[in-house]
Design a protein around this motif. Structure first.
Motif, PDB file in Angstrom:
ATOM      1  N   VAL A  20      -0.383  -9.579  -1.679  1.00  0.00           N
ATOM      2  CA  VAL A  20       0.456  -8.526  -1.349  1.00  0.00           C
ATOM      3  C   VAL A  20       1.898  -8.898  -1.230  1.00  0.00           C
ATOM      4  O   VAL A  20       2.348  -9.758  -1.703  1.00  0.00           O
ATOM      5  CB  VAL A  20      -0.122  -8.088   0.292  1.00  0.00           C
ATOM      6  N   THR A  21       2.952  -7.668  -1.148  1.00  0.00           N
ATOM      7  CA  THR A  21       4.222  -7.833  -1.324  1.00  0.00           C
ATOM      8  C   THR A  21       4.663  -8.581   0.085  1.00  0.00           C
ATOM      9  O   THR A  21       3.949  -8.633   1.237  1.00  0.00           O
ATOM     10  CB  THR A  21       4.841  -6.639  -1.282  1.00  0.00           C
ATOM     11  N   GLN A  22       5.917  -8.909  -0.054  1.00  0.00           N
ATOM     12  CA  GLN A  22       6.360  -9.257   1.213  1.00  0.00           C
ATOM     13  C   GLN A  22       6.430  -8.430   2.365  1.00  0.00           C
ATOM     14  O   GLN A  22       6.508  -8.692   3.681  1.00  0.00           O
ATOM     15  CB  GLN A  22       7.909 -10.070   0.820  1.00  0.00           C
ATOM     16  N   ASP A  23       6.776  -7.208   2.286  1.00  0.00           N
ATOM     17  CA  ASP A  23       6.716  -5.904   3.086  1.00  0.00           C
ATOM     18  C   ASP A  23       5.443  -6.045   3.890  1.00  0.00           C
ATOM     19  O   ASP A  23       5.250  -5.951   4.929  1.00  0.00           O
ATOM     20  CB  ASP A  23       7.303  -4.874   2.546  1.00  0.00           C
ATOM     21  N   ILE A  24       4.270  -6.128   3.026  1.00  0.00           N
ATOM     22  CA  ILE A  24       3.024  -5.975   3.748  1.00  0.00           C
ATOM     23  C   ILE A  24       2.576  -7.319   4.454  1.00  0.00           C
ATOM     24  O   ILE A  24       2.198  -7.043   5.536  1.00  0.00           O
ATOM     25  CB  ILE A  24       1.930  -5.885   2.588  1.00  0.00           C
ATOM     26  N   HIS A  25       3.158  -8.281   3.937  1.00  0.00           N
ATOM     27  CA  HIS A  25       2.752  -9.408   4.887  1.00  0.00           C
ATOM     28  C   HIS A  25       3.735  -9.546   6.017  1.00  0.00           C
ATOM     29  O   HIS A  25       3.220 -10.082   7.301  1.00  0.00           O
ATOM     30  CB  HIS A  25       3.391 -10.809   3.957  1.00  0.00           C
ATOM     31  N   LYS A  26       4.858  -9.008   5.868  1.00  0.00           N
ATOM     32  CA  LYS A  26       5.795  -8.988   7.150  1.00  0.00           C
ATOM     33  C   LYS A  26       5.098  -8.137   8.315  1.00  0.00           C
ATOM     34  O   LYS A  26       5.221  -8.148   9.511  1.00  0.00           O
ATOM     35  CB  LYS A  26       7.099  -8.228   6.946  1.00  0.00           C
ATOM     36  N   LYS A  27       4.521  -6.903   7.899  1.00  0.00           N
ATOM     37  CA  LYS A  27       3.817  -6.166   8.750  1.00  0.00           C
ATOM     38  C   LYS A  27       2.586  -6.434   9.312  1.00  0.00           C
ATOM     39  O   LYS A  27       2.246  -6.326  10.565  1.00  0.00           O
ATOM     40  CB  LYS A  27       3.511  -4.760   7.931  1.00  0.00           C
ATOM     41  N   TRP A  28       1.575  -7.006   8.532  1.00  0.00           N
ATOM     42  CA  TRP A  28       0.553  -7.694   9.017  1.00  0.00           C
ATOM     43  C   TRP A  28       0.323  -9.046   9.534  1.00  0.00           C
ATOM     44  O   TRP A  28      -0.420  -9.564   9.976  1.00  0.00           O
ATOM     45  CB  TRP A  28      -0.658  -7.134   8.340  1.00  0.00           C
ATOM     46  N   GLY A  29       1.371 -10.096   8.823  1.00  0.00           N
ATOM     47  CA  GLY A  29       1.237 -11.244   9.040  1.00  0.00           C
ATOM     48  C   GLY A  29       0.398 -12.112   8.122  1.00  0.00           C
ATOM     49  O   GLY A  29      -0.316 -11.595   7.273  1.00  0.00           O
ATOM     50  N   ASP A  30       0.012 -13.323   8.631  1.00  0.00           N
ATOM     51  CA  ASP A  30      -0.911 -14.294   7.711  1.00  0.00           C
ATOM     52  C   ASP A  30      -2.443 -13.778   7.892  1.00  0.00           C
ATOM     53  O   ASP A  30      -3.267 -14.293   7.177  1.00  0.00           O
ATOM     54  CB  ASP A  30      -0.750 -15.677   8.283  1.00  0.00           C
ATOM     55  N   ASP A  31      -2.728 -12.788   8.772  1.00  0.00           N
ATOM     56  CA  ASP A  31      -4.001 -12.298   8.510  1.00  0.00           C
ATOM     57  C   ASP A  31      -4.289 -11.647   7.081  1.00  0.00           C
ATOM     58  O   ASP A  31      -5.786 -11.321   6.978  1.00  0.00           O
ATOM     59  CB  ASP A  31      -4.250 -11.123   9.637  1.00  0.00           C
TER      60      ASP A  31
END
Length: 279
Positions: A20-31
């Motif tokens: 995923v993109t960094q934006d999606i990772h920022k929203k949901w974290g390492d999950d």
């Protein structure tokens, strides 16, 4: 709607798990790197995958159809082509990114099938929680069995494409053993069946930059051409990268391609499709 389609079939390497993109990772974290997560990001993962990026950046006249499924094998990937309504007369490119040959899929029972078409077994001896997996390991699985099964799966996709006006590109997502040489060697214990290895149209098989698989190429990038790559591509990658944070540049903590890696696969695949005059 466009009458041109890019269809990706395979496992999580096609579906887009973890990439995923960094934006999606920022929203949901390492999950996002938990292979069994229930986060509502399936649509985003598919958009970020090589299937999505290939159409977004290069094949803008094609509609992406990502039929990849997490944890599934080559049998279910082939049969997904029958379980989705695809116009037989439309212009189609099918990319079959083969998964691990040890996986064996069969249709889910009852109402589960409406949401998840297949269940995959892995050969796992003495699995008390999943005795069916133990039975598969003890009574069905063998090197010869999985090679024969893989050949039959590829032939099914080859035939589907011939009947349904589709161009086909074969590739390996992460296995280095899906080769004509390995198939012939494995079937050499049954000389009368060695011909089966030649039934696959190996001219359709794409080895990106000469690598055995997508993962092999990404390992070489991640490891900067280290001598360790040959060990890692035969299973060692799992222990090297699983749950190792922060996320690496090319391989995620769930041992899948990153968003950047999916972009690399998409770009090289586009070049290959052009070389073959598919587009």
């Amino acid at each position: 709607m466009s009458d041109k389609y890019l269809i990706g079939i395979g496992c999580s390497f096609t579906q887009g798990q973890g990439g995923v993109t960094q934006d999606i990772h920022k929203k949901w974290g390492d999950d996002v790197y938990n292979g069994t997560h229930s986060l509502p990001i399936d649509k985003e993962e598919r958009q970020c995958s090589w299937v999505g990026q290939l159409c977004e950046k290069y094949l803008r006249t094609h509609v992406p159809i990502n039929l990849g499924q997490r944890g599934r094998g080559n049998r279910s990937a082939a049969k997904e082509l029958y379980l989705n309504r695809l116009d037989s007369k439309s212009e189609k490119i099918v990319v079959y990114a083969l998964s691990g040959m040890e996986r064996f899929d069969f249709p889910n029972k009852d109402a589960i099938f409406a949401h998840h078409h297949f269940y995959a077994m892995f050969p796992t001896p003495n699995n008390k929680e999943k005795p069916l997996w133990s039975a598969y390991a003890e009574h069905v699985w063998s090197d010869q069995f999985v090679v024969i099964e893989t050949i039959l799966n590829i032939l099914e996709v080859q035939n589907w494409c011939k009947v349904n006006n589709a161009k086909l590109l074969l590739a390996s997502a992460f296995s280095s053993d899906i080769t004509q040489e390995y198939f012939r060697a494995t079937l050499s214990t049954m000389p009368s069946k060695m011909y089966m290895a030649d039934l696959v149209d190996w001219d359709l098989f794409w080895r990106p930059d000469g690598y055995d698989s997508f993962l092999h190429m990404l390992l070489d990038l991640q490891e900067n051409g280290s001598d360790e790559v040959d060990k890692l591509r035969y299973g060692g990658f799992y222990h090297r990268y699983l749950n190792k944070f922060p996320c690496k540049e090319y391989i995620t903590p769930c041992t899948h391609p990153t968003y950047k890696s999916h972009g690399i696969i998409a770009k090289k695949m586009f070049q290959e499709l052009k070389r073959r005059k598919y587009v």
